[in-house]
Design an enzyme around this catalytic site. Structure first.
Site, PDB file in Angstrom:
ATOM      1  N   GLY A   8      39.284  99.777  66.898  1.00  0.00           N
ATOM      2  CA  GLY A   8      39.211  99.628  68.345  1.00  0.00           C
ATOM      3  C   GLY A   8      37.762  99.770  68.782  1.00  0.00           C
ATOM      4  N   GLY A  10      36.549  99.211  71.778  1.00  0.00           N
ATOM      5  CA  GLY A  10      36.414  99.402  73.217  1.00  0.00           C
ATOM      6  C   GLY A  10      35.495 100.571  73.523  1.00  0.00           C
ATOM      7  CG  ASN A  11      34.389 101.369  77.565  1.00  0.00           C
ATOM      8  OD1 ASN A  11      33.460 100.623  77.246  1.00  0.00           O
ATOM      9  ND2 ASN A  11      35.023 101.261  78.712  1.00  0.00           N
ATOM     10  N   GLY A  13      36.166 103.787  71.198  1.00  0.00           N
ATOM     11  CA  GLY A  13      35.854 103.514  69.809  1.00  0.00           C
ATOM     12  C   GLY A  13      34.371 103.296  69.579  1.00  0.00           C
ATOM     13  CG  ASP A  33      38.365  95.111  69.113  1.00  0.00           C
ATOM     14  OD1 ASP A  33      38.411  96.262  69.599  1.00  0.00           O
ATOM     15  OD2 ASP A  33      38.867  94.117  69.672  1.00  0.00           O
ATOM     16  NE  ARG A  83      52.257 104.431  83.704  1.00  0.00           N
ATOM     17  CZ  ARG A  83      53.132 105.420  83.866  1.00  0.00           C
ATOM     18  NH1 ARG A  83      52.993 106.533  83.155  1.00  0.00           N
ATOM     19  NH2 ARG A  83      54.126 105.333  84.716  1.00  0.00           N
ATOM     20  CG  ASN A  96      49.316 101.717  73.690  1.00  0.00           C
ATOM     21  OD1 ASN A  96      49.007 100.526  73.729  1.00  0.00           O
ATOM     22  ND2 ASN A  96      48.808 102.595  74.522  1.00  0.00           N
ATOM     23  CG  HIS A 176      45.987 114.351  75.958  1.00  0.00           C
ATOM     24  ND1 HIS A 176      44.943 115.109  76.434  1.00  0.00           N
ATOM     25  CD2 HIS A 176      45.631 113.061  76.140  1.00  0.00           C
ATOM     26  CE1 HIS A 176      43.990 114.304  76.882  1.00  0.00           C
ATOM     27  NE2 HIS A 176      44.386 113.059  76.717  1.00  0.00           N
TER      28      HIS A 176
END
Length: 313
Positions: A8, A10-11, A13, A33, A83, A96, A176
């Site tokens: 991943g 993204g931000n 990762g 990715d 989400r 997910n 969490h």
């Protein structure tokens, strides 16, 4: 050679990969990715920063090529969708879980001995999904949440007390989310109990802000956090690859600890070269036990939702 894969780009990762490289936590980071060229670009950008900052860790990006991840020591999985408006919790779990299951199976195929760290949300149930998919010992599949939540708690306390965040030590337990269990009784400032440093009402306000820490950032930015989560995941990797045996709150399957079975919750552990070297059982008081039980019930409901989806499938 130490090799870490981050799935991943993204931000979260990419931040994790950047911290791993900048701090020279391992010798090679492979960023994966599904978006064509995305991981390659992020990895190249991080590598081109090496001469400026001064580090040696190589960063490599690939599009869906899990052969390149072979023989990784640790795999961090950040894959998944945030989400979105109109998306129910069940929708998020179904989407997910499918992603995490597929990714876990692919990384285990090429790195059967890798220790797996899950960052994907909903965190506790995604750790459950990865554990099932990997068929590994519970001490080698864990979720990153407690370090992030504790970091927020410590940052808020440092701000309120006007001290360095380095001086704050704390433990936080549970799921969490809003049912997490900060433990002021186990919070210190350079060894001084935090209750001697701050009024009870101010401390309680910080506890409540910590519980909603992720939501606060979403309201401010319109998206989830990434600097602190990425750095927190990297800190777990460091403890493992360097065998630091650090004590962190980590999401793990409980099998009788704290009187809880078959539930994935954040508890203090010792992290080292084998993953979770030991689960630490604190002597909780009645109030703390009640809060942990509430958190357990919430996480178990989400796990049951996941189980029912698998049964239907």
């Amino acid at each position: 050679m130490t090799k870490v894969t981050v799935v991943g780009a993204g931000n979260v990762g990419a931040t994790c990969a950047d911290v791993l490289a900048t701090r020279e936590i391992c010798q090679e980071v492979v960023l994966v990715d599904i978006k064509e060229g995305f991981a390659e670009g992020k990895a190249l950008d991080i590598w081109q920063k090496a001469p400026v900052i001064g580090y040696d860790t190589r960063t490599v990006g690939v599009t869906g090529d899990y052969k390149r991840t072979a023989d990784s020591d640790v795999v961090v999985i950040t894959s998944g969708l945030p989400r979105k408006p109109g998306m129910t919790r069940d929708d998020l779990i179904a989407t997910n879980a499918k992603i995490v299951n597929e990714v876990t199976s692919k990384v285990i195929e090429h790195s059967p001995n890798a220790i797996i760290i899950i960052v994907s949300n909903p965190l506790d149930v995604m750790t459950y999904a990865a554990h099932l998919a990997s068929k590994k010992d519970r001490r080698q599949v864990m979720g990153m949440a407690g370090i992030l939540d504790t970091a927020r708690y410590r940052a808020f306390l440092a701000e309120a007390l006007d001290v360095s965040p380095k001086e704050i030590q704390a433990i936080l337990m549970g799921g969490h989310g809003d049912t997490m269990v900060p433990l002021p009784r186990y919070t210190t400032v350079a060894g001084i109990p935090v209750t001697e440093m701050i009024d009870a009402d101010k401390l309680e306000a910080i506890v409540q802000r910590t519980k909603k820490g992720g939501g606060e950032l979403v309201k401010l930015m319109g998206t989830s956090a990434w600097y602190a989560p990425g750095a927190a995941a990297a800190q777990m990797v460091e403890a493992i690859v360097k065998n630091q045996r650090r004590v962190f709150p980590v999401c793990v399957k409980l099998e009788g600890e704290y009187g809880i079975k078959d539930c994935y919750l954040g508890v203090p552990v010792i992290l080292g070269k084998n993953g979770i070297e030991k689960i630490i059982e604190l002597d909780l008081n009645d109030d703390e036990k009640a809060l942990l039980e509430t958190s357990r019930q919430h996480v178990k409901e989400v796990m049951d939702t996941f189980d029912s989806m698998n049964a239907t499938a």
